[in-house]
Design a protein around this motif. Structure first.
Motif, PDB file in Angstrom:
ATOM      1  N   LEU A 184      24.803  21.969  69.006  1.00 40.98           N
ATOM      2  CA  LEU A 184      25.300  20.856  69.814  1.00 40.98           C
ATOM      3  C   LEU A 184      24.180  20.247  70.642  1.00 40.98           C
ATOM      4  CD1 LEU A 184      27.870  19.305  70.374  1.00 40.98           C
ATOM      5  CD2 LEU A 184      28.411  20.923  72.204  1.00 40.98           C
ATOM      6  N   LEU A 185      23.277  21.065  71.154  1.00 45.55           N
ATOM      7  CA  LEU A 185      22.130  20.544  71.902  1.00 45.55           C
ATOM      8  C   LEU A 185      21.255  19.656  71.016  1.00 45.55           C
ATOM      9  CD1 LEU A 185      21.033  23.671  73.982  1.00 45.55           C
ATOM     10  CD2 LEU A 185      21.835  21.489  74.910  1.00 45.55           C
ATOM     11  N   ARG A 186      21.006  20.100  69.793  1.00 46.33           N
ATOM     12  CA  ARG A 186      20.208  19.291  68.866  1.00 46.33           C
ATOM     13  C   ARG A 186      20.900  17.955  68.580  1.00 46.33           C
ATOM     14  NH1 ARG A 186      19.323  24.364  66.360  1.00 46.33           N
ATOM     15  NH2 ARG A 186      21.033  23.956  64.886  1.00 46.33           N
ATOM     16  N   THR A 187      22.209  18.006  68.409  1.00 45.56           N
ATOM     17  CA  THR A 187      22.963  16.774  68.141  1.00 45.56           C
ATOM     18  C   THR A 187      22.856  15.797  69.309  1.00 45.56           C
ATOM     19  OG1 THR A 187      24.547  17.931  66.714  1.00 45.56           O
ATOM     20  CG2 THR A 187      25.260  15.832  67.666  1.00 45.56           C
ATOM     21  N   LEU A 188      22.999  16.296  70.521  1.00 41.40           N
ATOM     22  CA  LEU A 188      22.927  15.432  71.706  1.00 41.40           C
ATOM     23  C   LEU A 188      21.542  14.816  71.866  1.00 41.40           C
ATOM     24  CD1 LEU A 188      24.967  17.640  74.198  1.00 41.40           C
ATOM     25  CD2 LEU A 188      25.666  15.419  73.269  1.00 41.40           C
ATOM     26  N   ILE A 189      20.515  15.574  71.558  1.00 38.47           N
ATOM     27  CA  ILE A 189      19.141  15.051  71.650  1.00 38.47           C
ATOM     28  C   ILE A 189      18.890  14.027  70.555  1.00 38.47           C
ATOM     29  CG2 ILE A 189      16.703  15.655  71.425  1.00 38.47           C
ATOM     30  CD1 ILE A 189      17.385  18.358  72.750  1.00 38.47           C
TER      31      ILE A 189
END
Length: 231
Positions: free
Chosen positions: A71-76
């Motif tokens: 999810l962090l990768r997606t948000l970035i």
């Protein structure tokens, strides 16, 4: 634990979040899970911990470590969260999260409707001035009304009206009746944009050049214009 103690626990701290985040998060493309992670990151930052790990986020969310990492990768990648590399006074490198991209997206969503409406209004207002410049005189009340009908009732776009005016100027037939015929022909042929009008003119030009003299029944009601002459 009595009720007073429980109430005190609920009040032990608070995180300040703008209501705009709740009002616009769905509009800018965030789902509830993504929004909740950003809120947790916001709280970590307020607690002077600007780079929580997936494991730390997982402890506060109903997600596994791997799900938090993904999810962090997606948000970035989607432009809602930044990750910065920093260096302290001892030249030790460390990383921090920044929510500035999220806040910029909220501001853009907040002001976008007003900007779009203002741009459209400015463009429509410029049409009258453009007609008066080409006609070299003020428009009559009837001419104003005709242009209004094109925009409000017929729903012709400002760019299409300008393109029709340009054709009438080049053809030497500068009057609203002729421009109305152009717009009607374009609408009948499914033409809604300036680029489509250009393509339609080019196809007609190729057709007439390959067949010689086209029959009057097949000729459109507007002239064959070389769009490359457009300033």
């Amino acid at each position: 634990m009595n009720q007073d103690e429980a109430l005190h626990l609920l009040k032990y701290g608070s995180t300040t979040v703008s209501n705009l985040l709740f009002d616009y998060y769905a509009e800018i493309g965030l789902d509830e899970k993504e929004m909740m992670m950003l809120l947790h990151i916001h709280r970590f930052i307020e607690e002077h911990h600007p780079f929580p790990t997936p494991a730390e986020l997982s402890e506060r969310m109903a997600l596994t470590n791997d799900e938090c990492s993904s999810l962090l990768r997606t948000l970035i990648n989607n432009g809602f969260l930044d990750m910065h590399k920093n260096e302290d006074d001892s030249q030790v490198m460390y990383e921090t999260f920044s929510l500035d991209p999220l806040f910029r997206r909220i501001v853009e969503a907040l002001y976008r409707p007003a900007e779009e409406n203002r741009t459209e209004a400015d463009e429509e207002g410029g049409i009258y001035q453009l007609f008066e410049e080409e006609f070299a005189r003020p428009l009559s009340p009837m001419e104003f009304e005709t242009i209004n009908v094109w925009m409000d009732q017929d729903k012709y776009s400002a760019e299409l009206i300008k393109a029709a005016l340009h054709e009438s100027v080049l053809s030497g037939k500068l009057n609203l009746r002729y421009i109305d015929r152009i717009l009607f022909e374009w609408y009948k042929n499914g033409i809604r944009t300036k680029q489509e009008a250009k393509s339609h003119s080019e196809r007609f030009r190729k057709s007439t050049s390959s067949t010689g003299t086209a029959s009057k029944e097949k000729l459109p009601h507007y002239p064959n214009i070389n769009w490359l002459d457009e300033p």
